[in-house]
Write a protein that holds these residues in place. Structure first.
Motif, short mmCIF file in Angstrom:
data_model
loop_
_atom_site.label_atom_id
_atom_site.label_comp_id
_atom_site.label_asym_id
_atom_site.label_seq_id
_atom_site.Cartn_x
_atom_site.Cartn_y
_atom_site.Cartn_z
N GLN A 13 0.83 -1.21 0.00
CA GLN A 13 0.00 0.00 0.00
C GLN A 13 0.86 1.26 0.00
O GLN A 13 0.51 2.26 -0.64
CB GLN A 13 -0.93 0.00 1.20
CG GLN A 13 -2.04 -1.04 1.10
CD GLN A 13 -2.80 -1.17 2.40
OE1 GLN A 13 -2.22 -1.45 3.45
NE2 GLN A 13 -4.11 -0.95 2.34
N ILE A 14 2.00 1.21 0.68
CA ILE A 14 2.90 2.36 0.71
C ILE A 14 3.52 2.57 -0.66
O ILE A 14 3.58 3.70 -1.17
CB ILE A 14 3.98 2.18 1.80
CG1 ILE A 14 3.32 2.23 3.18
CG2 ILE A 14 5.07 3.25 1.67
CD1 ILE A 14 4.22 1.84 4.32
N ARG A 15 3.96 1.49 -1.31
CA ARG A 15 4.51 1.61 -2.67
C ARG A 15 3.44 2.10 -3.65
O ARG A 15 3.73 2.91 -4.54
CB ARG A 15 5.10 0.28 -3.11
CG ARG A 15 6.39 -0.05 -2.41
CD ARG A 15 7.06 -1.28 -3.00
NE ARG A 15 8.13 -1.71 -2.14
CZ ARG A 15 8.03 -2.66 -1.21
NH1 ARG A 15 6.91 -3.34 -1.07
NH2 ARG A 15 9.07 -2.98 -0.46
N VAL A 22 2.45 10.19 -3.72
CA VAL A 22 2.80 10.51 -2.33
C VAL A 22 4.32 10.61 -2.23
O VAL A 22 5.04 9.69 -2.61
CB VAL A 22 2.25 9.45 -1.36
CG1 VAL A 22 2.79 9.68 0.04
CG2 VAL A 22 0.75 9.47 -1.36
N ARG A 23 4.82 11.73 -1.71
CA ARG A 23 6.26 11.93 -1.62
C ARG A 23 6.76 12.06 -0.18
O ARG A 23 7.94 11.87 0.07
CB ARG A 23 6.67 13.16 -2.42
CG ARG A 23 6.33 12.99 -3.90
CD ARG A 23 7.18 13.79 -4.81
NE ARG A 23 8.60 13.61 -4.71
CZ ARG A 23 9.32 12.76 -5.44
NH1 ARG A 23 8.74 11.96 -6.28
NH2 ARG A 23 10.63 12.71 -5.30
N THR A 24 5.89 12.39 0.76
CA THR A 24 6.34 12.59 2.14
C THR A 24 5.58 11.67 3.09
O THR A 24 4.48 11.21 2.79
CB THR A 24 6.10 14.04 2.58
OG1 THR A 24 4.69 14.29 2.64
CG2 THR A 24 6.78 15.04 1.64
N ALA A 45 8.32 3.39 6.94
CA ALA A 45 7.47 3.94 5.89
C ALA A 45 8.23 4.98 5.07
O ALA A 45 8.17 4.98 3.84
CB ALA A 45 6.21 4.56 6.50
N GLY A 46 8.97 5.83 5.74
CA GLY A 46 9.79 6.83 5.05
C GLY A 46 10.86 6.20 4.18
O GLY A 46 11.11 6.65 3.06
N SER A 47 11.47 5.14 4.68
CA SER A 47 12.49 4.43 3.91
C SER A 47 11.89 3.81 2.65
O SER A 47 12.51 3.84 1.58
CB SER A 47 13.14 3.33 4.76
OG SER A 47 13.86 3.90 5.81
N ALA A 51 13.04 4.86 -1.05
CA ALA A 51 13.57 3.84 -1.95
C ALA A 51 12.78 3.82 -3.25
O ALA A 51 13.36 3.71 -4.34
CB ALA A 51 13.51 2.46 -1.28
N HIS A 52 11.47 3.94 -3.16
CA HIS A 52 10.65 3.94 -4.38
C HIS A 52 11.02 5.13 -5.27
O HIS A 52 11.23 4.96 -6.47
CB HIS A 52 9.16 3.99 -4.05
CG HIS A 52 8.34 4.24 -5.28
ND1 HIS A 52 8.03 3.23 -6.15
CD2 HIS A 52 7.83 5.37 -5.79
CE1 HIS A 52 7.34 3.74 -7.16
NE2 HIS A 52 7.20 5.03 -6.95
#
Length: 71
Positions: A13-15, A22-24, A45-47, A51-52
């Motif tokens: 879901q984060i990817r 979403v950038r931040t 989540a930030g990592s 990375a993406h």
């Protein structure tokens, strides 16, 4: 895998959120709820977001030609 246990947010879901712009981490929290409860997942989540976006920049970057090279 679950990144945010409190709100049931997965790495997928984060990817997916990153693909959708979403950038931040703050924006990720607003859109998914990731990190809104206890915050222990925010580093991971930030990592994942970083990375993406780093991978996307490497894959889709185009060389910039100077004017002397373009003519």
């Amino acid at each position: 895998m679950y990144v945010c246990i409190c709100n049931g947010v997965t790495d997928h879901q984060i990817r997916e959120a990153a693909v959708n712009g979403v950038r931040t981490v703050a924006e990720l929290t607003m859109r998914t709820g990731c990190g809104a409860t206890c915050g222990s997942c925010l580093d991971m989540a930030g990592s994942l977001l970083d990375a993406h976006h780093a991978r996307a920049e490497r894959e889709f970057s185009l060389p910039i030609l100077g004017l002397s090279q373009a003519a």
